[in-house]
Design an enzyme around this catalytic site. Structure first.
Site, mmCIF file in Angstrom:
data_model
loop_
_atom_site.group_PDB
_atom_site.id
_atom_site.type_symbol
_atom_site.label_atom_id
_atom_site.label_comp_id
_atom_site.label_asym_id
_atom_site.label_seq_id
_atom_site.Cartn_x
_atom_site.Cartn_y
_atom_site.Cartn_z
ATOM 1 N N ASP A 35 35.207 87.139 12.602
ATOM 2 C CA ASP A 35 34.355 86.216 14.468
ATOM 3 C C ASP A 35 33.476 84.623 13.885
ATOM 4 O O ASP A 35 34.023 84.578 12.123
ATOM 5 C CB ASP A 35 33.751 87.348 14.280
ATOM 6 C CG ASP A 35 32.223 86.740 16.151
ATOM 7 O OD1 ASP A 35 33.278 86.716 15.995
ATOM 8 O OD2 ASP A 35 31.989 87.985 16.700
ATOM 9 N N ASN A 83 38.454 92.137 24.264
ATOM 10 C CA ASN A 83 38.686 91.024 24.323
ATOM 11 C C ASN A 83 39.843 90.501 25.480
ATOM 12 O O ASN A 83 40.834 89.584 25.784
ATOM 13 C CB ASN A 83 39.362 90.352 22.937
ATOM 14 C CG ASN A 83 39.238 90.562 21.604
ATOM 15 O OD1 ASN A 83 39.307 90.341 20.240
ATOM 16 N ND2 ASN A 83 37.039 89.864 22.039
#
Ligand code: IPE
Ligand code: IPE
Ligand code: MG
Length: 274
Positions: A35, A83
């Site tokens: 991330d 996502n």
């Protein structure tokens, strides 16, 4: 496991760091939530995509070091089901980065004995990416040094739901009895069935959440969160995480005395030792 310097692509400095590890307590399976690509780009006022590109470049070194220290499986959260809700252009670019990564890396993976695998809703990926992925898996199928397992269009809840559905279908068909549905049975129906549960889960960029990653499999993983953004995450940072893991006491519900009072993560059997 630890080879002579001459055979290794790793720097002497890295090999020195590796020598500090306890070879008996290397995690078999490391899972990483990669991330912070967007924030990294933002820091340099670059487009988010540059962060993703840079992030992809970080992977190779981590795989090399994982392999060197004897990690068997490295599962990388590369794209979550959630996502898909990002801007269309970012999603499309991520898919092309993935495809480009595979095309470029397959020959290297073959040379290094890396076997590429994937979990997630693979059939939700664009067709060209599915094709490249299938090709990459086939081309690297003989790799025995380490499994690089990409979580793509992945959702832990969806994976568990699919397992429940498959189990229900077997029960309905009469090939499985309800009393045979136990934890190993559920685990066998997950996409991670071939692998041991992750021993260590690393998340970069400081977020203290699982974001729907390996919800079943992380039940007893040691968690390591660093503020470092994924594009800045180095092989030395990875070894720091392994060192931190080795300093943990994995109790699996028991007392410290039962474990032996000593520090250091034990190399896990599936929770069935002594
Ligand atoms: C991780 O970086 C990559 C993917 C989720 C595909 P992010 O894109 O989430 O970066 P941040 O969290 O916005 O910084
Ligand atoms: C998790 O990161 C997914 C990947 C790293 C691929 P996100 O950036 O999507 O997670 P949230 O939305 O911040 O929880
Ligand atoms: Mg993020």
């Amino acid at each position: 496991m630890m080879r002579a310097v001459a055979d290794s692509p790793l720097s002497q400095e890295l090999l020195d760091r590796i020598a500090l590890l306890d070879p008996e307590r290397v995690p078999r399976h490391v899972a990483i939530i990669m991330d912070g690509n967007g924030r990294w780009a933002q820091r340099f006022t670059l487009p988010r995509l540059d962060g993703h590109r840079r992030g992809a470049e970080v992977v190779e070194g981590i795989v090399d070091v994982g392999k060197e220290i004897g990690v068997e499986v490295l599962t990388l959260y590369s794209f979550s089901t959630e996502n898909w809700s990002r801007p269309k252009l970012e999603v499309a670019a991520l898919m092309q980065i993935l495809k480009g990564y595979l095309k470029k890396m397959v020959p290297k993976m073959q040379a290094k004995g890396v076997r590429l695998e994937a979990i997630g809703a693979i059939d939700a990926l664009p067709h060209d990416v599915q094709k490249t992925l299938a090709w990459a898996r086939a081309e690297t199928a003989a790799g025995e040094a380490i499994v690089l397992n990409l979580a793509l269009s992945y959702s832990g809840r969806q994976e568990i739901t699919a397992a429940a559905r498959a189990i229900a279908a077997e029960v309905a068909a009469g090939t499985l009895r309800p009393e045979e549905v136990d934890e190993p049975c559920v685990a066998r129906h997950l996409q991670t069935a071939p692998y041991p549960d992750p021993d260590l889960m690393i998340r970069t960029s400081g977020e203290l959440r699982l974001s729907n990653f390996l919800l079943w499999q992380l039940a007893y993983a040691e968690l390591y969160v660093t503020d470092t953004l994924w594009p800045d995450f180095t092989t030395a940072d990875f070894l720091d995480a392994i060192r931190a893991y080795q300093g943990r006491e994995r109790r699996f519900g028991r007392t410290g005395e039962q474990i032996g009072g000593g520090r250091g993560a034990t190399r896990p059997g599936m929770g069935d030792e002594g």
